[in-house]
Write a protein that holds these residues in place. Sequence first.
Motif, short mmCIF file in Angstrom:
data_model
loop_
_atom_site.label_atom_id
_atom_site.label_comp_id
_atom_site.label_asym_id
_atom_site.label_seq_id
_atom_site.Cartn_x
_atom_site.Cartn_y
_atom_site.Cartn_z
N CYS A 245 1.02 -1.18 -0.04
CA CYS A 245 0.05 -0.05 -0.15
C CYS A 245 0.61 1.29 0.19
N VAL A 246 -0.37 2.05 -0.29
CA VAL A 246 0.95 3.31 -0.51
C VAL A 246 0.45 4.39 -0.02
N MET A 247 0.50 6.13 0.34
CA MET A 247 -0.97 6.79 0.59
C MET A 247 -1.31 6.74 -0.93
N ASP A 248 -2.60 7.74 -0.91
CA ASP A 248 -3.16 8.20 -2.81
C ASP A 248 -3.64 9.83 -2.22
N ALA A 249 -1.95 9.86 -3.25
CA ALA A 249 -2.43 11.31 -3.67
C ALA A 249 -2.56 11.45 -5.44
N SER A 250 -3.25 10.26 -5.51
CA SER A 250 -4.52 10.22 -7.23
C SER A 250 -2.76 10.13 -8.14
N GLN A 251 -1.58 9.80 -8.07
CA GLN A 251 -1.19 9.77 -8.37
C GLN A 251 -0.69 8.53 -8.83
N PHE A 252 -1.75 7.34 -9.34
CA PHE A 252 -2.53 6.48 -10.42
C PHE A 252 -3.04 7.15 -11.42
N ASP B 268 -9.20 14.77 -11.21
CA ASP B 268 -10.19 13.59 -11.05
C ASP B 268 -11.08 13.20 -10.39
N PRO B 269 -12.10 13.59 -10.87
CA PRO B 269 -13.35 13.46 -10.16
C PRO B 269 -13.14 11.94 -9.13
N GLU B 270 -13.02 10.71 -9.36
CA GLU B 270 -12.82 10.02 -8.15
C GLU B 270 -11.70 9.89 -7.29
N TRP B 271 -10.83 10.92 -7.22
CA TRP B 271 -10.35 11.13 -6.25
C TRP B 271 -10.97 12.07 -5.28
N THR B 272 -10.32 12.38 -3.89
CA THR B 272 -10.51 13.14 -3.12
C THR B 272 -9.88 12.71 -2.05
N PRO B 273 -9.48 14.37 -1.63
CA PRO B 273 -7.69 13.96 -0.94
C PRO B 273 -8.08 13.58 0.74
N ARG C 153 -5.02 21.13 -0.53
CA ARG C 153 -6.49 20.81 -0.66
C ARG C 153 -6.93 20.11 0.65
N GLY C 154 -6.98 20.74 1.47
CA GLY C 154 -7.09 20.45 2.72
C GLY C 154 -6.92 19.55 4.22
N SER C 155 -6.67 18.89 3.41
CA SER C 155 -5.70 17.10 3.99
C SER C 155 -4.89 18.13 5.52
N ARG C 156 -5.50 17.66 6.50
CA ARG C 156 -5.00 17.83 7.95
C ARG C 156 -4.11 17.23 8.26
N LEU C 157 -2.61 17.58 9.29
CA LEU C 157 -1.94 16.21 9.51
C LEU C 157 -1.54 16.45 10.90
N ILE C 158 -1.12 15.05 10.95
CA ILE C 158 -0.31 14.74 12.17
C ILE C 158 1.55 13.97 12.15
N VAL C 159 1.74 14.31 12.49
CA VAL C 159 3.21 13.89 12.37
C VAL C 159 3.93 13.03 13.75
N ILE C 160 4.68 12.15 13.56
CA ILE C 160 5.08 11.38 13.93
C ILE C 160 6.67 10.96 14.20
N ASP C 161 7.41 11.83 14.82
CA ASP C 161 8.94 12.28 14.51
C ASP C 161 9.52 13.03 15.98
N PRO C 162 10.69 12.25 16.06
CA PRO C 162 11.16 12.77 17.18
C PRO C 162 11.65 14.24 17.14
N ARG C 163 11.66 14.05 15.31
CA ARG C 163 11.80 15.75 15.25
C ARG C 163 11.48 16.80 14.97
N THR C 164 11.41 18.61 15.18
CA THR C 164 10.51 19.31 14.44
C THR C 164 10.99 19.43 13.49
N ASN C 165 10.56 19.13 12.59
CA ASN C 165 11.23 19.05 10.32
C ASN C 165 10.59 19.77 10.22
#
Length: 739
Positions: A160-167, A174-179, A209-221
């Motif tokens: 699996c990979v995150m869907d960013a409409s890359q297919f 593309d109307p099939e896609w949603t963020p 396009r509206g995605s909210r973000l959670i980051v799991i990382d020891p650094r504040t990159n």
Amino acid sequence: MSTEQIVRTTVWSAGPGCHGGCGAKVYVKDGKVVKVEGDEDHPWSQGRLCPRALAMTQYMYHPDRIRYPMKRVGKRGEGKWERISWDEAYDTVEHRLKELRDKYGAESVVFIQGTGRDIGGPITLLMYNYGSPNWLSPLTGIGCYTPRLVAMHATMGDYCVMDASQFLAKRYDDPEWTPPRVIIVWGQNPAAADPDGFYGHWVIDCMKRGSRLIVIDPRTNWIASRAELHLQCRPGTDAAMALGMLNVIINEGLYDKEFVDRWCYGFDELKDRVQQYPPEKASEITWVPKEKIIAAARLYATSKPAAIQWGQTIDMNAEGAVAAQAINHIWAITGNIDVPGGNVIAKSSHGVTPYPFSRTEMINLYGEELFTRLSEKRIGADRYPVIKNFRAWAQPDVFLEQMESGKPYPIKGAWLQTCNFLSCMASDIRRQYEALQRLDFIAFVDLFLNPTSQALGDIFLPAATFAEKQSLRSWWAPLCAIVKATEVDECKSDWEINLELARRLNPRFPYKTVKELFDDRLKGTGKTYDSLVEQGGWEMPPEGPTRPYRRWERGLLRKDGKPGFNTPTAKVELWSTFFEQYGYDPLPFYEEQPESPVSTPELYKEYPLILSTGARTQAFFHSEHRMIPWLRELEPDPNIQINPGTAKDLGIMNGEWVYVENHRGRVKAKAKVTPEVPPWLIMAAHGWWLPETEGAKPNLYGVFEVGINNLMQMGQQGRCGFGGGSQRSVLCRVTRIRD
Ligand SMILES: Nc1nc2c(c(=O)[nH]1)N[C@H]1C(S)=C(S)[C@@H](COP(=O)(O)OP(=O)(O)OC[C@H]3O[C@@H](n4cnc5c(=O)[nH]c(N)nc54)[C@H](O)[C@@H]3O)O[C@H]1N2
Ligand SMILES: Nc1nc2c(c(=O)[nH]1)N[C@H]1C(S)=C(S)[C@@H](COP(=O)(O)OP(=O)(O)OC[C@H]3O[C@@H](n4cnc5c(=O)[nH]c(N)nc54)[C@H](O)[C@@H]3O)O[C@H]1N2
Ligand SMILES: [Mo]
């Protein structure tokens, strides 16, 4: 009159070095590349390019680039080389490899590659035609990507990979896609890394396009500083984090009941298991406040669709494949598999396989009989049956032992193509160096000399950059052609080199030219290499098994054509029958890192900081590019990131040289004092060597002085031979160098 021509092509090593996929316009004037720019018409990168691709002219025409085949004169490591012809080079390799095969068996020669450049195809082609089962990537626990692939295979029979409409050809429109409504970036730095067939800036495109973000990382990159929730975990605790989140999602009933009932196997068992990981316990292990773990679990599970984009860090957990399995279960039980904006199943575009990702693909390429026969002999197969049955990598930690012991059979030769073994991939590098020195024959295919080839090379074959070769790319979508824009002296593509040698080593080898081979791989798509180039060089997967969505409902995932997932139970296996058949725990669990404040408290007193390494920067790809002026200017020195408070306590100023040390060794680095890292963490750059210094031994471009992998060890692989290792979490101390 001079003419300028623009060649549109796809970037995939060599040059920027990366896992690739960007569309580029290569400007050629009088046969020479004068500029490289992003191709705004290419759906992958949409006109953007990294600094390394933009610096291609400095890379291609660098005075240190090796442009002719060479053989070593004098002793190994003396740094003396002599130009030879391609005929002599091919004859020598053919002769030496045949000699070793006759005397010790083909398995005595290992075929070593680095990360996923355009190499998996050509190197396995050569290896199987020679008759060796030993395809090796010398990173401890094969700890990049493969542990995640194993986990996903064990759970879904696919990846699996995150869907960013890359297919989809129209991408975000593309109307099939949603963020994704929420994205978890987990142990990854998409802005710098772009790994594994994924373009990092897609995350940012989705955020726009509206995605909210959670980051799991020891650094504040950079990306973490944009997150709504940032979980600053202790390195190596990702499985505990995932299990804690599963606990919340399951106990609060936030999972997708319909999907779980119909399509998941072993939910009740998973439910029992996660009771061992309440958020309090996950918090104690990860050092992240439990409120944040609960909030992240709730936000992800109540936002649909949601996606997880993860990094190599997961593989480097003590049990990398198990940590990946736990994370996989989060998207599984929330019904985020193969839906728009979720985690979609990724398959090689159009089903074209120049680069094998699985056992099935290996068998399709090289035949069941050969594959199975050779697999028995693969290094580590006797100890790790999964190694035998998954993807066909030899086990690198066992490889080191076997070089030293000669048991169960001796290792006599190595073919290194796209791997800087000593400065980058391997840990415990002095020990590796000693062991490799004993081999009878070592060949390199590369573009520049580096510490490994200077130390060990007998022969050096010069490889082409992406701008100098024809190739195919189908990792994952779109299907792309790599188009040759020019030549640089006698450099040849990896495909060309390996095809010629495969022909010489296997009289029954069927192809005469690289294009013939590509056309064969393209069979079934109705295209040839030339027609793909003519139609613009790329195409998104057509409707069918290699294009999302909801393929499990449509019978597009299984060989038998029935609905369901590609597993024995046809369900997503939360309880993995794949792991079960080998006697491993079928459910995810947490295992503490072998070296940490918790597992080695005595060591922690002496080395009170956690050392993580390898956070990517756009300037370099691993150990490459240290000689490229534009790029070196961005990152002039090997560095560590250290928190301002910690630096103050240790009397270290920004820009000062320090020693980073532990019980394994000591290296030099420059301190970057920055709040990006918490007080307990040191983040060290990896892959460093100094091409401006002496290449001959003992200096070997300073690799023993500045290579952080002097502080890392081999032999800490996970239960199934995959994952584990120390590159993202050991202990260290830092001291100022007082001249
Ligand atoms: N401490 C620490 N060490 C790490 C990591 C970390 O995070 N921390 N990361 C690890 C990971 S994830 C990986 S994948 C490994 C990567 O390790 P490697 O893949 O070995 O990376 P490099 O050291 O850059 O070596 C690549 C070599 O291949 C050459 N090359 C590049 N492109 C081509 C090509 O197309 N053809 C040919 N023939 N040669 C080419 C380059 O010139 C270079 O000499 O490093 C690992 N090492
Ligand atoms: N420019 C450039 N791009 C690259 C590469 C390169 O060398 N240069 N290498 C390529 C390769 S082979 C790979 S594998 C990928 C790797 O790509 P990523 O997996 O994205 O690797 P990093 O950039 O190191 O990002 C990892 C992040 O994980 C964090 N981290 C460290 N330890 C832990 C931990 O235990 N848990 C969690 N949750 N986070 C942790 C780090 O702080 C860092 O921000 O990048 C690829 N892309
Ligand atoms: Mo990697």
